[in-house]
Design a protein around this motif. Structure first.
Motif, PDB file in Angstrom:
ATOM      1  N   GLY A  69       0.892  -1.217   0.022  1.00  0.00           N
ATOM      2  CA  GLY A  69      -0.104   0.185   0.078  1.00  0.00           C
ATOM      3  C   GLY A  69       0.932   1.379   0.070  1.00  0.00           C
ATOM      4  N   SER A  70       1.922   1.197  -0.577  1.00  0.00           N
ATOM      5  CA  SER A  70       2.858   2.512  -0.481  1.00  0.00           C
ATOM      6  C   SER A  70       2.084   3.373  -1.436  1.00  0.00           C
ATOM      7  N   GLU A  78       5.833   6.101  -9.165  1.00  0.00           N
ATOM      8  CA  GLU A  78       4.454   5.791  -9.036  1.00  0.00           C
ATOM      9  C   GLU A  78       3.763   6.487  -8.255  1.00  0.00           C
TER      10      GLU A  78
HETATM   11  C1  GRF Z   1       2.858  -1.339  -7.992  1.00  0.00           C
HETATM   12  O1  GRF Z   1       4.025  -1.645  -8.390  1.00  0.00           O
HETATM   13  C2  GRF Z   1       1.918  -1.263  -8.650  1.00  0.00           C
HETATM   14  O2  GRF Z   1       2.537  -0.713  -9.863  1.00  0.00           O
HETATM   15  C3  GRF Z   1       1.459  -2.398  -8.840  1.00  0.00           C
HETATM   16  O3  GRF Z   1       1.312  -3.292  -7.668  1.00  0.00           O
HETATM   17  C4  GRF Z   1       2.572  -2.532  -6.673  1.00  0.00           C
HETATM   18  C5  GRF Z   1       1.939  -2.166  -5.692  1.00  0.00           C
HETATM   19  O4  GRF Z   1       2.591  -1.516  -4.705  1.00  0.00           O
HETATM   20  N1  GRF Z   1       0.058  -2.641  -9.480  1.00  0.00           N
HETATM   21  P1  GRF Z   1       2.274  -0.835  -3.207  1.00  0.00           P
HETATM   22  O5  GRF Z   1       1.190  -1.977  -2.738  1.00  0.00           O
HETATM   23  O6  GRF Z   1       1.188   0.540  -3.711  1.00  0.00           O
HETATM   24  O7  GRF Z   1       3.419  -0.486  -2.614  1.00  0.00           O
END
Ligand code: GRF
Length: 235
Positions: free
Chosen positions: A17-18, A179
């Motif tokens: 969930g980052s 992201e």
């Molecule tokens: C991210 O790399 C996103 O692109 C993919 O899943 C991962 C989720 O990361 N769909 P986080 O849980 O938000 O850290």
């Protein structure tokens, strides 16, 4: 075009969930005219649930194991999202294929983030796919979700160079950092009503409205590896 009240987000996640955290932080800091109304997770004990609780946001565990099919799961998902007045659904590491049940309830209102420059490397292990293919540049994409896997209209992308000696972990970490910026920016564009729809080749496209004030003239491209002159900052 900013609406008076913050856009209500429903974030669906399965893991760390980052990206959720980036959205929560941006909302809290006022950088984003939005509010996370609910976080729904399908995996017990996932860190994203803890992040939601720490931010005083309703956190719901909806395990797919308790449902006989994807459709019945999504019926429940839609009910929960509607109950929390969600206007925009953000998939953030949600390891489920969503069905038309969700897409029909939130038409053009479901975003996803993917760790590659789509349409390259859709599906699972996108970072590994980029490394295996020998790509020099990868990145991430925020796109609207349609019925295919990672095929929906692209809203925003960030390019990330692949470095010699990169491992899946090191490249994924650099992509992850981008992201977080991309997702906040994408939600900001939706919240500002700055998304316009068009079509090309029979496929729907998301365009960013002129009202968003983005530069329309061409800007320098990212060349990787750079020319020697670029490296010295001479261009
Ligand atoms: C991210 O790399 C996103 O692109 C993919 O899943 C991962 C989720 O990361 N769909 P986080 O849980 O938000 O850290």
């Amino acid at each position: 075009m900013k609406s008076a009240r913050p856009l209500r987000l429903g974030v669906l996640a399965s893991g760390s969930g980052s990206n959720l955290q980036a959205l929560l932080d941006a909302c809290r800091q006022g950088a984003l005219h939005a509010q996370v109304a609910v976080v729904i997770c399908n995996v017990a004990g996932a860190r994203c649930l803890e992040r939601a609780r720490d931010a005083n946001v309703p956190a719901l565990l909806l395990s797919h194991r308790d449902f006989p099919s994807r459709e019945t799961y999504d019926v429940e998902l839609v009910a929960a999202l509607e109950q929390h007045g969600v206007e925009l659904v953000c998939l953030a590491g949600f390891m489920r294929i969503v069905t038309p049940t969700l897409l029909r309830a939130f038409p053009d209102r479901v975003l996803n983030i993917h760790p590659s420059l789509l349409p390259s490397f859709p599906g699972l292990h996108a970072v590994r796919q980029a490394l295996d293919a020998g790509a020099r540049i990868s990145g991430c994409t925020v796109h609207f979700v349609d019925e295919g896997t990672d095929t929906g209209p692209v809203l925003i992308q960030a390019a990330v160079p692949v470095l010699d000696g990169d491992s899946e972990e090191s490249l994924a970490a650099r992509i992850h950092a981008q992201e977080h910026r991309c997702y906040v920016r994408a939600v900001e564009l939706v919240a500002a009503g700055a998304v316009e729809w068009s079509e090309r080749g029979g496929k729907k496209r998301a365009r960013i409205a002129a009202s968003a004030g983005l530069p329309r003239e061409s800007i320098a491209s990212l060349l990787w590896p750079p020319l020697a002159a670029d490296e010295k900052g001479k261009t």
